[in-house]
Structures are given as structure tokens and as C-alpha cells.
Motif scaffolding. Structure first.
Motif, short mmCIF file in Angstrom:
data_model
loop_
_atom_site.label_atom_id
_atom_site.label_comp_id
_atom_site.label_asym_id
_atom_site.label_seq_id
_atom_site.Cartn_x
_atom_site.Cartn_y
_atom_site.Cartn_z
N GLU A 77 59.94 4.98 19.77
CA GLU A 77 58.76 5.58 19.15
C GLU A 77 59.17 6.51 18.03
OE1 GLU A 77 56.72 8.50 21.64
OE2 GLU A 77 58.46 8.50 22.99
N GLU A 85 63.31 7.82 14.64
CA GLU A 85 62.93 7.14 15.88
C GLU A 85 63.68 7.70 17.08
OE1 GLU A 85 61.74 2.64 14.30
OE2 GLU A 85 63.75 3.01 15.12
N THR A 100 62.47 2.07 25.33
CA THR A 100 61.22 2.37 24.63
C THR A 100 61.53 3.10 23.33
OG1 THR A 100 60.03 2.57 26.73
CG2 THR A 100 58.98 3.51 24.79
#
Length: 371
Positions: free
Chosen positions: A286, A272, A284
């Protein structure tokens, strides 16, 4: 003659000397009165670039002289080289604070270390050298572009060193606890010479680094950047936090880390990436291709759907050049590419085939214009 010298010194300080002008300056500096004038201009530049910060060029030169060995003086060519490094390192800090374009550091075969007591050391990338403390004890060994610090269990005083890696170079540090840190070009890293028993292990990063943290459950390892803080016990991760980038990020390759940005916490798992936009609290997260974010350690540059504006920043750091783009519409063009061993000219040639533009490279400066 004096006017010619002044013009050459001025261009030298702005990193604008042509090859022929460099040779002309070297000849002029063989005369003592010209060398004295050169030193005076360099001292003035130090003071201007550092603004109100307490640093005097003469004191800095004195410290360099002591750290380079027992010789009482350096020949002017060596001083010319080290003066360039120091002036432009000062300029890099000054320009970052003013949010303007950074001038790339011309010398890539040295690293600049400022010790906790203010002493300045310049270490050649090549060769091997032992590093001692004020007591004369060997605390580290430098082998090529890597410094390995020894653990001194009896240490009770926390002293930080700050290392600056020039554009176009990579450097590695093994801290006294065994933690391995790989630093990318244009990075400033502050770290304790010795960690103190009973205290957290804290370091500070401006730029990009890959950390392989030595496990110690009693002493958490903390990385501080301008945007966020990371706490770990033992793990591997990459941080990118250049001051002139709008987004800072952390990519986890192994273990787990906790990010803290303005009291907004986020736990990160392997694979991540956490991203933070400057001045914002939100984080954030992802899933990402880890390889893309750590390939720089092997000298590989990977761009994946990135704007040309962002790409030029990376190229400046990686290849030690300053890029002036005179084609505004090119800034937001998006590219995907991987470069393994290409030089800056080959890379620009490939980009120019995809989006036609012309370029010229002169004394470390790249100018991009419409074709």
C-alpha cells in the motif's frame, strides 16, 4: 540479614527494586561475602535464562573484564550495572522465545556486542573509542552512539558481530562498505565486520532499522528477518520486524527493493509499504506516508489510527518501561497522535484525558487501571 539480601537480589533480577531498596542492596554489596552471593545468583540466572544455550556467566564476565581495559578487577558497582544489562538481555531473548512479556532493559547508555568468537563487548554511548580485531588492528571507531567500520580490502574471513540496542536508545552503524544503518530501540542486528569480495552482503535484523545501502552492482545487499528477505543493490528503506509484533513491514523511501517471503516475491517502489502477517506467505502492498515510518530516527513518535495495545508496545521500547494494562477494553481503542519531546508521563497524561484511566509509574514499570 541473609534473608534480606536474598529478597533484594531476587527483586533486582526481576527489575522490581524500589529506589530505597537499590540503595540498601548497594550497601550490602560492600561486604565481600554478600558480593560473592550476588555473583552466584547472577550466574545462576544466566544459566536459567539461556536454558540450554552454551553460555556461562563466569566466562561472560571474564570477557567483559578483558574488553573494558587492563584492570584486573571491576568495582562492584560497575559489575552490578553490567550484570543487570547481561541478565536482562538474556531474559529478553528467553522471553521472546517463550512468547511472553519482555522486561525492558534498565541501562540505556550502553550497547552490547557479541563478536563472532563469542567475546562480549559493552560500549558506553558517550565518548570515543577505537575498536580492534584479534590482530590488534583498528577496524572501527565508535563516536557517541555511532560505530564506523573501516574497509580492509585484504579481508578473506567472514566474521559476524551482533549488536543489541537497549530499550530507550537509538544507535547507528556504518558498515565496512559504507552502508549506513540506524537501529531503533530493542533491536538486534547481525552484520559482517568486513564484507568479502565476490560474496553477497548479508545482514540479519530482529527489530527495526533504516538502511541507506551503498551501491555495489557486483555484490547485492540482503537483509534477512524472521519473516522475509530483502535484496537490493543500493537504496534507502525502513524495516520493522520485531519478534513480538504480529506484522512485519518494509517501507521504501528511494530506489527499489525485492521482497521474498516463502518464495512469494514482491517488487517495492518508493512510497510503498509491504506488510507481512506472521506465518503467512502473502505480502500486502500500500501507499503510505513515509514520514510516519521513519520519524523514530529523529526521536519522534507518530501514531496514526493505531490501537492502544500496539501503542503500548512502542512506548515500552521507546521509553524503556514495562507497561501493565489492567483495563482490557482500552486495548482496542484507536488513537492518532504525534509526540516530539514528551516524556512517558506526559504521554500517558494526554491519553488519559481522551480515555479516562489512572496510571502509576514506579521503577520503570507503568500500571494502568480503571479510573
Amino acid at each position: 540479614m541473609k534473608k534480606d539480601l536474598e529478597i533484594l537480589i531476587s527483586k533486582y533480577l526481576r527489575h522490581e527494586l524500589e529506589a530505597a531498596e537499590q540503595e540498601e542492596l548497594e550497601v550490602l554489596l560492600e561486604h565481600p561475602e554478600n558480593l560473592q552471593e550476588f555473583n552466584s545468583q547472577v550466574e545462576l540466572e544466566f544459566l536459567l535464562q539461556k536454558d540450554k544455550k552454551e553460555f556461562h556467566a563466569v566466562q561472560g564476565y571474564s570477557k567483559i573484564e578483558k574488553n573494558l581495559g587492563s584492570e584486573k578487577s571491576l568495582n562492584w558497582k560497575i559489575w552490578l550495572k553490567y550484570a543487570a544489562i547481561l541478565v536482562l538481555l538474556m531474559a529478553m531473548t528467553f522471553f521472546l522465545n517463550e512468547q511472553t512479556t519482555v522486561t525492558a532493559i534498565p541501562e540505556t547508555n550502553v550497547v552490547y556486542i557479541e563478536e563472532g568468537n563469542g567475546n562480549i563487548k559493552i560500549l558506553e554511548m558517550e565518548g570515543e573509542k577505537q575498536i580492534t580485531n584479534k590482530k590488534g588492528e583498528v577496524i572501527a571507531t565508535k563516536i557517541a552512539n555511532k560505530i564506523i567500520y573501516k574497509e580492509l580490502p585484504e579481508a578473506t574471513e567472514l566474521e559476524y558481530n551482533t549488536i543489541t540496542v537497549p530499550y530507550g536508545s537509538l544507535f547507528q552503524i556504518v558498515l565496512s562498505d559504507g552502508t549506513e544503518v540506524e537501529l531503533n530501540a530493542g533491536t538486534e542486528f547481525s552484520y559482517p565486520v568486513q564484507f568479502i569480495n565476490g560474496e553477497d552482503r548479508q545482514v540479519f535484523l530482529k527489530g527495526e532499522g533504516f538502511f541507506k545501502v551503498s551501491t555495489d552492482s557486483l555484490h547485492p545487499f540482503k537483509v534477512n528477518t524472521g519473516d522475509f528477505h530483502i535484496s537490493v543493490l543500493g537504496t534507502q528503506f525502513n524495516i520493522s520486524a520485531y519478534e513480538d509484533d504480529q506484522i512485519s513491514s518494509a517501507v521504501l523511501t528511494e530506489g527499489s527493493i525485492m521482497l521474498n517471503n516463502k518464495n512469494f516475491f514482491q517488487l517495492l517502489h518508493p512510497g510503498e509499504m509491504a506488510s507481512i502477517t506472521n506465518s503467512e506467505a502473502a505480502i500486502t502492498v500500500e501507499k503510505v506516508n513515509i514520514r510516519k515510518h521513519i520519524a523514530w530516527k529523529e526521536g519522534i513518535v507518530i501514531f496514526q489510527n493505531e490501537t492502544f495495545e500496539k501503542i503500548t508496545k512502542t512506548l515500552e521500547r521507546t521509553y524503556n518501561v514495562k507497561i501493565e494494562n489492567k483495563v482490557p477494553e482500552l486495548k482496542q481503542e484507536v488513537f492518532t497522535a504525534t509526540f516530539v519531546d514528551e516524556d512517558i508521563e506526559q504521554i500517558l497524561a494526554l491519553f488519559s484525558k481522551s480515555r479516562p484511566f489512572k496510571y502509576k509509574i514506579n521503577a520503570g514499570k507503568v500500571t494502568i487501571e480503571k479510573k
